[in-house]
Scaffold this active site. Structure first.
Site, mmCIF file in Angstrom:
data_model
loop_
_atom_site.group_PDB
_atom_site.id
_atom_site.type_symbol
_atom_site.label_atom_id
_atom_site.label_comp_id
_atom_site.label_asym_id
_atom_site.label_seq_id
_atom_site.Cartn_x
_atom_site.Cartn_y
_atom_site.Cartn_z
ATOM 1 N N LYS A 154 0.878 -1.236 -0.122
ATOM 2 C CA LYS A 154 0.102 0.070 -0.020
ATOM 3 C C LYS A 154 0.950 1.440 0.043
ATOM 4 O O LYS A 154 1.949 1.283 0.685
ATOM 5 C CB LYS A 154 -0.879 0.098 1.372
ATOM 6 C CG LYS A 154 -1.964 1.117 1.431
ATOM 7 C CD LYS A 154 -2.661 1.011 2.628
ATOM 8 C CE LYS A 154 -3.654 2.088 2.802
ATOM 9 N NZ LYS A 154 -4.654 1.937 3.888
ATOM 10 N N SER A 174 -9.069 1.980 3.007
ATOM 11 C CA SER A 174 -8.514 2.517 2.124
ATOM 12 C C SER A 174 -7.297 1.903 1.412
ATOM 13 O O SER A 174 -6.675 2.211 0.329
ATOM 14 C CB SER A 174 -7.826 3.853 3.063
ATOM 15 O OG SER A 174 -6.877 3.262 4.087
ATOM 16 N N SER A 192 -9.711 -0.519 7.058
ATOM 17 C CA SER A 192 -9.083 -0.354 5.810
ATOM 18 C C SER A 192 -8.550 -1.592 5.245
ATOM 19 O O SER A 192 -8.062 -1.455 3.975
ATOM 20 C CB SER A 192 -8.197 0.688 5.935
ATOM 21 O OG SER A 192 -8.977 2.002 5.853
#
Lengths: 465, 71
Positions: free
Chosen positions: A80, A155, A179
């Site tokens: 990420k 996210s 997330s």
């Protein structure tokens, strides 16, 4: 014809170790899939093809010499973009940091590299881990491979999409209110939020320090366990990391639920303005299946989901504004409207409300522990509703509905999201498994047992050619 | 909420003043939208006024410690 989906980490690892699968060939398979599909899916913000090829060649040579480092050696993974990678641009999903290249790896990345993982690149994330899905962000949101018009979660959206689409075998996401688990649920993969402090946050852009957790995302729970075993452990540069080891064997947690006492939490999803009928029917099916697998299933009633959500949102909003105030004040025009609004809202939370939220957190921990007194673990729905079309999503939608992933951030409990079927529209459904802090192996064991006993790991999204 | 606490919900003028004091540069349309969202948040925060919260200890650094200490 498209390249085949890659094997799971566990399968690939066995083949690599036995000399039947080349890490170089595996990396090339992922790079070919990225080249074919990512223009549409938008999961990657940066692909480091040459770095991945070099790491795969090194892994292959080491393994050929008998220097096998462990189950992640030669496994293609991605990270990420909220997590620092030395020499690779890391933007936190924001144009404020469009040119930022960190000199040092985050601790979780350093541990993956030491375990021999092959880094393919950086994955799309909502801006500062809060702002999505924002169409005016630095990078547009990744597309859900099960239906590109609907939300892919966030996210850690790129991570969920990349794993589901077979662009990488595993990924690291971060989870402050869900997330890791939300994109896991919406993309039909497994995502584990570990016990708070089990894995280091050093080198990860902070959203809310007392709620942030890095965690593994992969096609199976078995693979999440292998990743977690590699990244967990104390880190002197993150004072919140724990100096104790979790109970059980995280890397090999087993796949058996016989005799386990599992509590079903219906009151998180069954009630006015909570879960859809389809979500609640799916949870009943999960409970019945666990019972048939030999678990002793009972009902556990936890405090009102809104209480956990309000405490989580209050703490997260305040800490998020503090962490991002310099650029929000100096150059708000560089921040997407969604992120800016949500972050600005945190500046209006009063100190006394922040402190009350921390006290409510303590109270909820005591109440949750008491409610779980007679069970080993709990299961609840993974999401309350199917994902909305991205174009219809509102900036402050999260204030209108409680967040079923938030309780486990608030209390630091290990929580796994795993696929539990597909709805009438063909979109993934999920359940969460959670347990007391440090019982990560137990959570992973239940997830692994579930996936072994159900057909959902056999179904992959159909991607456009 | 304590009797001495100021109200959470603010009228638009007070909200605008607080936004400026917080160092936020924000247009009128965005301010109005944020003000409406703040009203929703303020209503949610009423849950923090429940009896019994005041006497709780604050959250510690370690979740495991919180779990164990409550036994």
């Amino acid at each position: 014809m498209s390249e085949p989906f890659p094997p799971t980490i566990a399968q690939a690892s066995r083949e690599i170790r036995a000399g039947r699968l080349s890490p170089v060939a595996l990396a090339e398979l992922c790079l070919a899939r990225i080249a074919r599909h990512d223009g549409h899916l938008r999961a990657f913000l940066l692909v480091d093809a040459e770095g991945a090829r070099a790491a795969a060649r090194q892994a292959e040579a080491e393994i050929a010499r008998g220097q096998w480092r462990g189950p992640l050696h030669g496994i293609p993974m991605a990270i990420k973009d909220a997590i620092d990678t030395a020499g690779l641009r890391t933007t936190f999903g924001s144009r404020v940091f469009a040119d930022r290249v960190p000199a040092e790896d985050a601790e979780v990345v350093a541990r993956l590299r030491r375990a021999g993982a092959v880094m393919l690149g950086k994955l799309e994330c909502h801006e500062f881990c809060l702002g999505g899905p924002a169409l005016d962000a630095f990078a547009p949101p990744a597309r859900n491979p099960w239906n590109p018009e609907v939300y892919a979660g966030g996210s850690s959206s790129g991570a969920g999409v990349a794993v589901a689409a077979g662009l990488c075998l595993g990924a690291i996401g971060t989870d402050t209110g869900g997330s890791v688990r939300i994109p896991a649920a919406l993309n039909a993969i497994a995502g584990h939020k570990p016990t708070y402090g089990l894995a280091s946050n050093h080198g990860i852009h902070p959203l809310s320090q007392s709620l942030d957790h890095p965690g593994p995302m992969a096609w199976t729970t078995e693979d999440c366990a292998l990743i977690l075993a590699a990244i967990m452990g104390p880190d002197p540069r993150d004072p919140a990391t724990l100096g104790v080891v979790p109970r059980g064997d995280v890397a090999s947690p087993g796949a058996e639920v016989k005799g386990l006492r599992i509590g079903v939490v219906r009151n998180f999803s069954d009630g006015p303005d909570l879960g859809t009928p389809e979500v609640n029917a799916n949870l009943e099916e999960v409970a019945a299946t666990l019972g048939r697998m030999g678990a002793r299933v009972s009902e556990v009633v936890l405090p009102d989901l809104w209480d956990y959500t309000v405490a989580n949102t209050t703490i997260m909003s305040s800490e998020a504004f503090l962490n991002n105030a310099p650029w929000l004040r100096a150059s708000p025009e560089k921040v997407s409207a969604f992120t800016r609004g949500r972050m600005f809202l945190g500046s209006f939370v009063r100190a006394e409300d922040y402190l009350r939220a921390q006290r409510l957190r303590r109270r909820l921990a005591a109440a949750t522990r008491e409610a779980m007194r007679d069970v080993d673990a709990i299961v609840c729905a993974g999401m309350l509703a199917p994902p909305a079309p991205v174009a219809s999503m509102q900036k402050f939608y999260y204030l209108r509905r409680p967040l079923i992933t938030a309780p486990f951030n608030l209390l630091g409990m290990p929580a796994l999201s795993t696929c539990t079927g597909f709805d009438a529209q063909g979109l993934p459904m999920a359940a969460q498994v959670a347990a007391p802090p440090l019982d990560d192996a137990l959570v992973l064991r239940i997830g692994q047992a579930w996936e072994s006993a159900t057909p959902w790991r056999d179904r992959r999204p159909v991607l456009p050619a | 909420m304590d009797e001495t606490s100021p109200p959470r919900a603010l009228d638009l003028e007070a909200f605008r003043a607080l936004a400026a004091a917080n160092g936020l540069r924000i247009g009128e349309a965005e301010l109005a939208e944020l003000h409406a969202a703040h009203g929703v948040l303020a209503a949610l925060l009423a849950r923090l006024d429940a009896p019994g919260i005041r006497g709780q200890e604050p959250w510690p650094a370690s979740a495991a410690e919180a779990w164990e200490r409550g036994r």
